[in-house]
Design an enzyme around this catalytic site. Sequence first.
Site, PDB file in Angstrom:
ATOM      1  CB  SER A   1      -0.964  -0.038   1.182  1.00  0.00           C
ATOM      2  OG  SER A   1      -2.017   0.862   0.967  1.00  0.00           O
TER       3      SER A   1
ATOM      4  CE  LYS B   1     -16.745  20.971  10.387  1.00  0.00           C
ATOM      5  NZ  LYS B   1     -15.426  21.199   9.754  1.00  0.00           N
TER       6      LYS B   1
END
Length: 331
Positions: free
Chosen positions: A152, A204
């Site tokens: 990764s 948010k």
Amino acid sequence: MVSSEDVGQLVIVVVGALVFAAIGIVLFVILPSTLAQLLGVVLALGTALVGMRLAGNVARSIFPGYDVAEVAVEGPIARDGGGGRFPSTPGTTPADDIVEQIDRANDDDNAQALLLKLNTPGGEVVPSDDIRLAAMRFDGPTIAYATDVCASGGYWIASGCDELWAREGSIVGSIGVIGSRINASDFAEKVGLSYERFAAGEYKDAGTALKEIDEDERAYLQGLIDDYYDTFIERVSDGRDLEPEFIRDTEARIYLGEQAFDLDLVDRLGTRRDIEGELADRLDVDEVSVEKFEPKRPLMARVGAGAQTVAYAFGAGIAGFADERGFRLRS
């Protein structure tokens, strides 16, 4: 064969030792009286040893005797080396420190090549990319070397080097991204907790653990993961000269080094000695001398890192983007 650098270092060390020995004899044997005379020889020898060490440091700076810089990326990749979201592991170094060492090697006229040792399951996105960019800035041959694991974020970094080497048993790949969140809404209800929203902006508080996620928020967060995945594929495609569709077809699998080599995910299979031989050919020398570039770490930090361990699944990888509401992204 003795090199001119070796001779130069030896001359400086010998001269430095003699100078400091003479100073020690004058200060502690000739000038003082009774007590100092008894201890004079010991103190003079001690001064000589200090002088040898100082002279040795000077000698190494003038005649470094190396032509390859080695920088290691070990453990999970994070901005602060794991002191925050990830626990630190033995050998873990903050990403900013790794970048600093690569840049320092780039500024060192003696470091003609960079050997980037990778043993990492991945980590945060931006710190991984910062290391990749630092490797790309290095003015000279760059070889990434996968030891145990180059997954990764480690593979993201390797895409910035000229070549990637691995051992037959190395674990390579995991070119993917994962996002996660904890859904604690049922638990909160059982213990009498409720989530009351005060936010400006529809998304948010997307991913907040104390409330159920709706489909719009799920699509929004999945879009973030998809964007990072596209970026990951683009970096690997450009750096490793691989087709994007081929990278997608790996489905973030991990491969042993031999299989990764067959798939062109790795350029060469070999040992550390093989890599040094390749670098010697590139630099047109009989053999290379490797200098490890490492950040200075406080004693307690080294002790603390050595006392901790962390286990990561094979597929764990770039764990990077996370908003302050608890949504965590890993590749």
